[in-house]
Design a protein around this motif. Structure first.
Motif, PDB file in Angstrom:
ATOM      1  N   ASP A  56       0.739  -2.485  -3.609  1.00 41.61           N
ATOM      2  CA  ASP A  56       1.275  -3.546  -4.465  1.00 41.61           C
ATOM      3  C   ASP A  56       2.381  -4.320  -3.765  1.00 41.61           C
ATOM      4  OD1 ASP A  56       3.045  -1.443  -4.479  1.00 41.61           O
ATOM      5  OD2 ASP A  56       3.352  -1.410  -6.647  1.00 41.61           O
ATOM      6  N   ARG A  57       3.132  -3.639  -2.899  1.00 43.08           N
ATOM      7  CA  ARG A  57       4.171  -4.341  -2.129  1.00 43.08           C
ATOM      8  C   ARG A  57       3.528  -5.279  -1.112  1.00 43.08           C
ATOM      9  NH1 ARG A  57       7.144  -7.608  -0.671  1.00 43.08           N
ATOM     10  NH2 ARG A  57       8.735  -7.389   0.938  1.00 43.08           N
ATOM     11  N   GLU A  91       0.628  -6.759  -1.463  1.00 40.56           N
ATOM     12  CA  GLU A  91       0.124  -7.893  -2.246  1.00 40.56           C
ATOM     13  C   GLU A  91       1.251  -8.876  -2.551  1.00 40.56           C
ATOM     14  OE1 GLU A  91      -2.659  -9.003  -3.012  1.00 40.56           O
ATOM     15  OE2 GLU A  91      -4.138  -7.394  -3.070  1.00 40.56           O
ATOM     16  N   GLN A  92       2.396  -8.361  -2.960  1.00 47.36           N
ATOM     17  CA  GLN A  92       3.537  -9.218  -3.258  1.00 47.36           C
ATOM     18  C   GLN A  92       3.988  -9.963  -2.008  1.00 47.36           C
ATOM     19  OE1 GLN A  92       7.080  -7.055  -4.257  1.00 47.36           O
ATOM     20  NE2 GLN A  92       8.187  -8.851  -4.974  1.00 47.36           N
ATOM     21  N   LYS A 122      -6.624  -0.830  -0.921  1.00 51.25           N
ATOM     22  CA  LYS A 122      -6.399  -1.398  -2.254  1.00 51.25           C
ATOM     23  C   LYS A 122      -6.435  -2.927  -2.246  1.00 51.25           C
ATOM     24  CE  LYS A 122      -3.365   2.534  -3.296  1.00 51.25           C
ATOM     25  NZ  LYS A 122      -1.979   2.959  -3.629  1.00 51.25           N
TER      26      LYS A 122
END
Length: 242
Positions: free
Chosen positions: A231-232, A234-235, A142
């Motif tokens: 998403d974690r 990416e953060q 991703k």
């Protein structure tokens, strides 16, 4: 309005006094560190520094941090919080101390994959037979605009076949494709032997204190263990800080 300025000789005295106090503080830290090592020879005392609380010193012992006074007799184990800023000062310092120097990683011993422009960089220590590592591969898919360096790190005690699989991947004509096929579909490459960095990678991970897989390492040296969601990740990458 006339302002009375102190004579130059007084300024010289003040500067000398400040330098003397700084030197005494350094001597005090050195003396305390020596005292602690003499008092607790079985403990690995790595660093002694002042804390935000006067007369309380922070002591780093491997992955543990404690606080002591100048005598070294009494220790407080726990975290020091700044209630005004709501920051865990101990956790902040421990995180910085445990960072990895990304520039010192032997990237030639890793499998390189570039997604998009590859402007961001990320290292992953991964075991080909680790179920969490397989889950992480789907999450890494991703990510975009990132160069990923995967260090095959087989945990032989848990996965007896992982070393041979890691070597086979490394010796395959297309390492990145072989690694992807193995972790995503379970398709193992043909067994091959060649010069490989697998044992070096195992030793590297142990030196860095990486005990489990998968473990991600950011460009600024922070570690993120486990199969984190995309998403974690990416953060976490966006939280890069000096």
């Amino acid at each position: 309005m006339q302002i009375n300025r102190p004579p130059l000789q007084w300024l010289s005295v003040l500067m000398a006094l400040m330098l003397s106090m700084m030197a005494q503080a350094d001597d005090g830290l050195d003396s305390l560190e020596k005292r602690l090592k003499d008092m607790y020879p079985a403990t690995r005392i790595e660093r002694v520094q002042t804390s935000e609380i006067p007369a309380l010193f922070e002591v780093t012992m491997g992955k543990n941090t404690a606080y002591t006074d100048v005598t070294g007799r009494y220790f407080i184990f726990g975290h020091l919080f700044d209630m005004k800023t709501q920051r865990d000062l101990t956790a902040d310092r421990m995180e910085k101390q445990q960072r990895i120097d990304f520039g010192q990683l032997p990237l030639g011993d890793a499998i390189k994959t570039v997604r998009g422009k590859g402007e961001r960089v990320l290292a992953v220590f991964s075991d080909p037979d680790c179920p969490y590592c397989k889950r992480l591969e789907a999450e890494i898919d991703k990510l975009s605009n990132v160069t990923i360096y995967t260090f095959p790190y087989p945990l032989e005690g848990l996965h007896p076949e992982a070393v041979d699989k890691s070597i086979a991947v490394w010796c395959a004509p297309d390492r990145a494709r072989a690694w992807s096929d193995l972790l995503r579909s379970g398709k193992a490459p043909a067994s091959r032997k060649c010069e490989n960095p697998i044992q070096r990678n195992i030793q590297l991970a142990q030196r860095l204190g990486i005990q489990g897989t998968p473990t991600l390492v950011s460009a600024d040296g922070r570690m993120l263990p486990g199969a984190a969601p995309g998403d974690r990740i990416e953060q976490w990458l966006a939280e890069s800080r000096p």
